[in-house]
Motif scaffolding. Sequence first.
Motif, short mmCIF file in Angstrom:
data_model
loop_
_atom_site.label_atom_id
_atom_site.label_comp_id
_atom_site.label_asym_id
_atom_site.label_seq_id
_atom_site.Cartn_x
_atom_site.Cartn_y
_atom_site.Cartn_z
N ALA A 111 0.83 -1.21 0.00
CA ALA A 111 0.00 0.00 0.00
C ALA A 111 0.86 1.26 0.00
O ALA A 111 0.53 2.26 -0.66
N ARG A 112 1.99 1.21 0.72
CA ARG A 112 2.88 2.37 0.74
C ARG A 112 3.49 2.62 -0.64
O ARG A 112 3.62 3.76 -1.09
N ALA A 113 3.88 1.56 -1.33
CA ALA A 113 4.43 1.71 -2.68
C ALA A 113 3.37 2.23 -3.65
O ALA A 113 3.65 3.04 -4.53
N SER A 114 2.13 1.76 -3.48
CA SER A 114 1.04 2.23 -4.33
C SER A 114 0.81 3.72 -4.14
O SER A 114 0.58 4.47 -5.10
N GLN A 115 0.86 4.18 -2.88
CA GLN A 115 0.69 5.60 -2.63
C GLN A 115 1.79 6.42 -3.31
O GLN A 115 1.51 7.47 -3.91
N ALA A 116 3.04 5.97 -3.23
CA ALA A 116 4.14 6.70 -3.88
C ALA A 116 3.95 6.73 -5.39
O ALA A 116 4.24 7.74 -6.05
N ARG A 117 3.45 5.62 -5.96
CA ARG A 117 3.25 5.57 -7.40
C ARG A 117 2.19 6.57 -7.85
O ARG A 117 2.37 7.29 -8.84
N PHE A 118 1.08 6.63 -7.13
CA PHE A 118 0.02 7.57 -7.53
C PHE A 118 0.42 9.02 -7.25
O PHE A 118 -0.02 9.92 -7.97
N GLN A 119 1.24 9.26 -6.24
CA GLN A 119 1.74 10.61 -6.02
C GLN A 119 2.60 11.06 -7.19
O GLN A 119 2.52 12.21 -7.64
N ARG A 120 3.40 10.15 -7.71
CA ARG A 120 4.22 10.46 -8.87
C ARG A 120 3.35 10.75 -10.10
O ARG A 120 3.64 11.67 -10.87
N ARG A 121 2.28 9.99 -10.27
CA ARG A 121 1.40 10.22 -11.40
C ARG A 121 0.67 11.55 -11.29
O ARG A 121 0.46 12.25 -12.29
N VAL A 122 0.27 11.92 -10.08
CA VAL A 122 -0.39 13.22 -9.88
C VAL A 122 0.56 14.36 -10.24
O VAL A 122 0.17 15.33 -10.92
#
Length: 367
Positions: A111-122
């Motif tokens: 879940a932490r990696a997923s959050q970092a991935r979506f932050q990068r996409r934003v």
Amino acid sequence: TGDSTVQSQYGVNVGVASYELDLFGRVRSLKRSALESYLATEEARRSAHITLVAEVANAYLTLMADRESLRISRETLAAQQESVDLVQGRFDLGLGSELDLRQAQAALETARASQARFQRRVDADRNALAVLVGAPLPPLPGEDLDDPAVATLPDVPAGLPSSVLRLRPDIAGAEHALRAANANIGAARAAFFPRISLTGSAGSASAELSGLFESGSKAWSFSPSLSLPIFSGGRNRANLDVAEVRRDQNVARYEQAIQTAFQEVADALAARDSLSREEQAQSALVSATERSLTLAEARYREGADDYLAVLDARRNLLDARQQRVAVTLDKLTNRITLYRALGGGEQARDATLIGEVAAPRRDTPRG
């Protein structure tokens, strides 16, 4: 007489440029062709404008969708942290296995990696939108796709007549190009007939500078010229054939533009209906998986099931929520696609203008 003399002549003349008597409509046809070519270029500019508006809207919706995915990932991370704390407590009391603890920790890091991935996409979405806008982004309305400012994006009203497609810039541009081609045929035909050009000048002339502008010193000249296409028949015939071929090509482009417009609108309308049904089904799936997760967590607390059931339920819920975001994004971008397919502007979005849109702007050109 054998004596040398010196004479002076002074003159002031204003020349009149060559003027063609348009007896057979050649100049008139060329003028009409030039005007229609300009109007076709203006439609191309309008097409580029509509494309830019649609691209900005799509980039904005993508940003909102990734923001919502980021919010979901944050909520998932927080819930997963609570689960790790719960499993850790049960493990410390000897009520849970180390396997359950390690599985919970693995889900937390996922879940932490997923959050970092979506932050990068934003962040990338904001940069892409700034490039399209060509300026720093102002405060954007809405936080994500669930925000009312975004979810209530105006939809194309039902009942629009097919005549609205005539406002599409590609169809209007093809129509102007066809009119220009027809006008060129008229100019090519007129080239077979004689052309009469007039040139002249008017002014003042005098043998003395002091009498240059006195009465009686007026001077003028007039020279008509006639051009007969006697030895250029082959060239004129070839020019006429070329003009007719180009007219036929523009007829084909005009018909293709109309067919493309109907296909794009039909595809967008078909997708709109299916996407609405898919969004409803996806929302129902989210509700069902939320209930499933609640039951799985309750059974785990009571010791009736292992932690694997909780992991599966939470994974299914996350997938369902992310898929609902994707479907909602597709539904909203479909409205942008339909906006472009209908030619953009208020005519494609305001039901109060249906009558105005349905009124024909001009006669349909004939090939």
